[in-house]
Design a protein around this motif. Structure first.
Motif, PDB file in Angstrom:
ATOM      1  N   GLU A  68     -44.702  -5.393   4.659  1.00 28.59           N
ATOM      2  CA  GLU A  68     -43.715  -4.364   4.316  1.00 28.59           C
ATOM      3  C   GLU A  68     -43.781  -3.202   5.305  1.00 28.59           C
ATOM      4  O   GLU A  68     -42.746  -2.652   5.711  1.00 28.59           O
ATOM      5  CB  GLU A  68     -43.963  -3.858   2.891  1.00 28.59           C
ATOM      6  CG  GLU A  68     -42.867  -2.960   2.345  1.00 28.59           C
ATOM      7  CD  GLU A  68     -41.515  -3.650   2.274  1.00 28.59           C
ATOM      8  OE1 GLU A  68     -40.498  -2.972   2.551  1.00 28.59           O
ATOM      9  OE2 GLU A  68     -41.471  -4.865   1.967  1.00 28.59           O
ATOM     10  N   ARG A  69     -44.979  -2.857   5.735  1.00 30.88           N
ATOM     11  CA  ARG A  69     -45.104  -1.761   6.691  1.00 30.88           C
ATOM     12  C   ARG A  69     -44.554  -2.166   8.061  1.00 30.88           C
ATOM     13  O   ARG A  69     -43.898  -1.359   8.728  1.00 30.88           O
ATOM     14  CB  ARG A  69     -46.572  -1.348   6.809  1.00 30.88           C
ATOM     15  CG  ARG A  69     -46.766  -0.117   7.676  1.00 30.88           C
ATOM     16  CD  ARG A  69     -48.112   0.513   7.457  1.00 30.88           C
ATOM     17  NE  ARG A  69     -48.347   1.608   8.384  1.00 30.88           N
ATOM     18  CZ  ARG A  69     -49.459   2.330   8.411  1.00 30.88           C
ATOM     19  NH1 ARG A  69     -50.442   2.055   7.550  1.00 30.88           N
ATOM     20  NH2 ARG A  69     -49.607   3.317   9.282  1.00 30.88           N
TER      21      ARG A  69
ATOM     22  N   ALA B 182     -51.948  -8.653  -2.164  1.00 37.52           N
ATOM     23  CA  ALA B 182     -51.318  -7.335  -2.132  1.00 37.52           C
ATOM     24  C   ALA B 182     -51.457  -6.706  -0.741  1.00 37.52           C
ATOM     25  O   ALA B 182     -50.511  -6.086  -0.234  1.00 37.52           O
ATOM     26  CB  ALA B 182     -51.947  -6.426  -3.192  1.00 37.52           C
ATOM     27  N   ALA B 183     -52.615  -6.875  -0.113  1.00 43.92           N
ATOM     28  CA  ALA B 183     -52.815  -6.341   1.236  1.00 43.92           C
ATOM     29  C   ALA B 183     -51.884  -7.030   2.222  1.00 43.92           C
ATOM     30  O   ALA B 183     -51.290  -6.381   3.095  1.00 43.92           O
ATOM     31  CB  ALA B 183     -54.272  -6.529   1.654  1.00 43.92           C
TER      32      ALA B 183
ATOM     33  N   ILE C  46     -54.606   0.291   4.650  1.00 41.94           N
ATOM     34  CA  ILE C  46     -53.885  -0.199   3.476  1.00 41.94           C
ATOM     35  C   ILE C  46     -54.775  -0.028   2.252  1.00 41.94           C
ATOM     36  O   ILE C  46     -55.958  -0.387   2.278  1.00 41.94           O
ATOM     37  CB  ILE C  46     -53.506  -1.688   3.655  1.00 41.94           C
ATOM     38  CG1 ILE C  46     -52.448  -1.818   4.754  1.00 41.94           C
ATOM     39  CG2 ILE C  46     -52.992  -2.284   2.348  1.00 41.94           C
ATOM     40  CD1 ILE C  46     -52.089  -3.241   5.075  1.00 41.94           C
TER      41      ILE C  46
ATOM     42  N   VAL D  69     -55.599  -0.848  -1.707  1.00 42.23           N
ATOM     43  CA  VAL D  69     -55.394  -1.812  -2.783  1.00 42.23           C
ATOM     44  C   VAL D  69     -56.154  -1.333  -4.014  1.00 42.23           C
ATOM     45  O   VAL D  69     -56.989  -0.434  -3.936  1.00 42.23           O
ATOM     46  CB  VAL D  69     -55.865  -3.223  -2.379  1.00 42.23           C
ATOM     47  CG1 VAL D  69     -55.013  -3.771  -1.248  1.00 42.23           C
ATOM     48  CG2 VAL D  69     -57.336  -3.218  -1.974  1.00 42.23           C
TER      49      VAL D  69
ATOM     50  N   ASP E 233     -48.972  -8.423   1.553  1.00 40.80           N
ATOM     51  CA  ASP E 233     -47.598  -7.986   1.302  1.00 40.80           C
ATOM     52  C   ASP E 233     -47.360  -6.563   1.820  1.00 40.80           C
ATOM     53  O   ASP E 233     -46.288  -6.259   2.359  1.00 40.80           O
ATOM     54  CB  ASP E 233     -47.287  -8.064  -0.190  1.00 40.80           C
ATOM     55  CG  ASP E 233     -47.261  -9.499  -0.704  1.00 40.80           C
ATOM     56  OD1 ASP E 233     -47.206 -10.425   0.125  1.00 40.80           O
ATOM     57  OD2 ASP E 233     -47.317  -9.695  -1.936  1.00 40.80           O
ATOM     58  N   GLN E 234     -48.358  -5.697   1.638  1.00 42.97           N
ATOM     59  CA  GLN E 234     -48.211  -4.325   2.134  1.00 42.97           C
ATOM     60  C   GLN E 234     -48.134  -4.286   3.654  1.00 42.97           C
ATOM     61  O   GLN E 234     -47.371  -3.504   4.226  1.00 42.97           O
ATOM     62  CB  GLN E 234     -49.392  -3.473   1.665  1.00 42.97           C
ATOM     63  CG  GLN E 234     -49.342  -3.080   0.196  1.00 42.97           C
ATOM     64  CD  GLN E 234     -50.439  -2.090  -0.141  1.00 42.97           C
ATOM     65  OE1 GLN E 234     -50.579  -1.052   0.514  1.00 42.97           O
ATOM     66  NE2 GLN E 234     -51.237  -2.412  -1.149  1.00 42.97           N
TER      67      GLN E 234
END
Length: 482
Positions: A291-292, A284-285, A131, A133, A287-288
């Motif tokens: 999402e993945r 952010a990490a 991931i 950022v 959330d990513q």
């Protein structure tokens, strides 16, 4: 007891349970005792009525029905444990066979229970995930913006003899009418021009008005019984004030902080901005990663469970079950349930445990978010049976944080990013640190205490005021043999 499970659909199962007469006999004996306490039979004291007399007066069928209803919840739970299914919500129970109704010993209880079950989910190998950022770079502009926010907290409101402009603070009267009917009015309310926190079109209407001037504009009401209707709103400006900020000098540094010079304060603000940007990277990490996982894991959702969630949502809003709003919230409901299933599976795979102290701290934090007294909040949650729901939410938060430990996180230059301050290590809790990072990221002014709801622009000199701007967790329910 014998139990078997049949998969009807990927998210629905049917249990068939057989219970011998001997296993049911304690419940039958209890049924006789309970009925004996309630019936009046001449010549017998309450509680001492023989079984054969109860069979004559009340009927063997009533005794068996009482026994079955009494036994079903535990029998169902035992069958769930024996078969290993993961039920959702209320089962649909059908009793297909009962013991002898003639009074003779023998026969058995047989029932089926159809229920939604959690879908089977296969998690990906998190160690293969990478991931990216943002890199952390603190600019002079970042520091000055933070300093500006701090100066605004110590600003004062000064009356001006001119028309209102963006960022001014005004005291206004409002009167709304629909046709000839006045539907609402307020007087002396405070507002910062350009904030966009009241009626659509009001900023444009106020801009250019001086104290004592009025104008009328058309807008759509957003609250009350007439919400959604078009109204004519008359706004009158009573006063206009602007905010004067203190100079950014050593004197201000001493006033607003523990530092003696403005350069020391700037250095501290630079450090705070850096910490906040690192917090933002952790969020952010997170959330990513979620999402993945959403994009790579496919599974069907139990329709009945989704429909039950939508029904509960409509009931909470006082709407009928067939209200069109139900379909409007279906997508969000399905997304939330999908996330919950993924995170529950993640928590189980990572063997996430929630300790009492963690849960207590989570409840205390949640009570603060709701603005409630912690003791009252916890007591209310306990009485409503919501503690397990909060524990489940905490476990999901913790699972996502623990999962981040297994993921490679890099910055824009491909360099490894250390998020241990926010996701913990194998020996420490992760959920609290990540939740704190998320709270910082969500705050309007992370490094500076958020302004209290300040006094109105008309009543004081402080400038602070104008800145204001049942789920898939449902446990196995106790069925009855109605």
């Amino acid at each position: 007891m014998k139990s078997a499970v049949e998969t009807l659909e990927p998210t629905r199962a049917k249990l068939t349970v057989e219970v011998s007469y001997e296993e049911l006999k304690p419940s039958i004996d209890h049924a006789y005792s309970h009925i004996a306490e309630q019936v009046n039979v001449p010549g017998f004291r309450k509680g001492k009525v023989p079984a054969r007399i109860i069979d004559q007066r009340v009927g063997r069928a009533a005794v068996i029905e009482h026994a079955v209803n009494d036994a079903l919840p535990n029998l169902y739970r035992d069958a769930v444990a024996e078969t290993g299914i993961k039920p959702l919500g209320q089962p649909e129970v059908d009793v297909t066979e009962v013991p002898n109704l003639t009074g003779a010993v023998g026969g058995q209880l047989t029932f089926t229970a159809e229920v939604d079950v959690r879908p089977e989910i296969t998690l990906p190998d998190l160690s293969t995930y990478e991931i990216a950022v943002d890199s952390v770079e603190v600019t002079d502009e970042d520091v000055e913006q933070r300093l500006e926010s701090l100066r605004e907290r110590f600003g004062t409101l000064v009356g001006v003899d001119r028309a209102a402009a963006d960022d001014d603070f005004v005291s206004i009267d409002l009167r709304a009418t629909v046709g000839e009917e006045e539907v609402d009015s307020v007087t002396g309310t405070s507002y910062q021009v350009g904030a966009g926190t009241m009626l659509e079109g009001m900023d444009e209407a106020i801009t250019g008005l001086s104290a004592g001037e009025s104008t009328t504009f058309t807008t759509t009401l957003v609250g009350g019984e007439r919400a959604g209707e078009e109204a004519e709103v008359t706004v009158t400006v009573n006063s206009v004030k602007e905010r004067e900020l203190p100079a950014a000098d050593d004197e201000f540094a001493e006033l607003a902080s523990e530092f003696d010079t403005i350069e020391e304060l700037r250095a501290d603000l630079r450090e705070q901005v850096g910490k906040d940007k690192n917090s933002n990277r952790a969020v952010a990490a997170r959330d990513q990663l979620l999402e993945r996982l959403r994009g790579e894991i496919e599974f069907p959702l139990p329709k009945n469970a989704v429909d039950a969630e939508i029904k509960a949502h409509l009931e909470a809003e006082g709407k009928a079950e067939d209200d069109p709003h139900g379909e409007e919230v279906r997508e969000d409901t399905e997304k939330a349930m999908r996330d919950q299933f993924i995170l529950d599976e993640l928590a189980q795979a990572l063997e996430v445990q929630v300790g009492q102290n963690e849960l207590l701290e989570f409840l205390l934090s949640t009570s603060r978010q709701y603005g409630m007294d912690p003791n009252e909040f916890i007591q209310s949650a306990g009485q409503a049976g919501q503690i397990p729901v909060f524990a489940g939410e905490l476990a999901r938060n913790k699972a996502l944080a623990v999962a981040l430990r297994k993921v490679k996180v890099v910055d824009g230059e491909g360099k490894d990013v250390d998020l241990s301050d926010f996701i913990g290590s194998d020996d420490e809790d992760a959920a609290a640190a990540l939740a704190e990072a998320a709270a910082v990221a969500d705050a309007a002014e992370p490094a500076v205490e958020s302004a209290d709801s300040a006094e109105s622009a008309d009543s004081g000199d402080s400038a602070d005021s104008a800145d204001s701007g049942d789920s898939a967790d449902s446990a196995e329910s106790a069925p009855s043999a109605d």
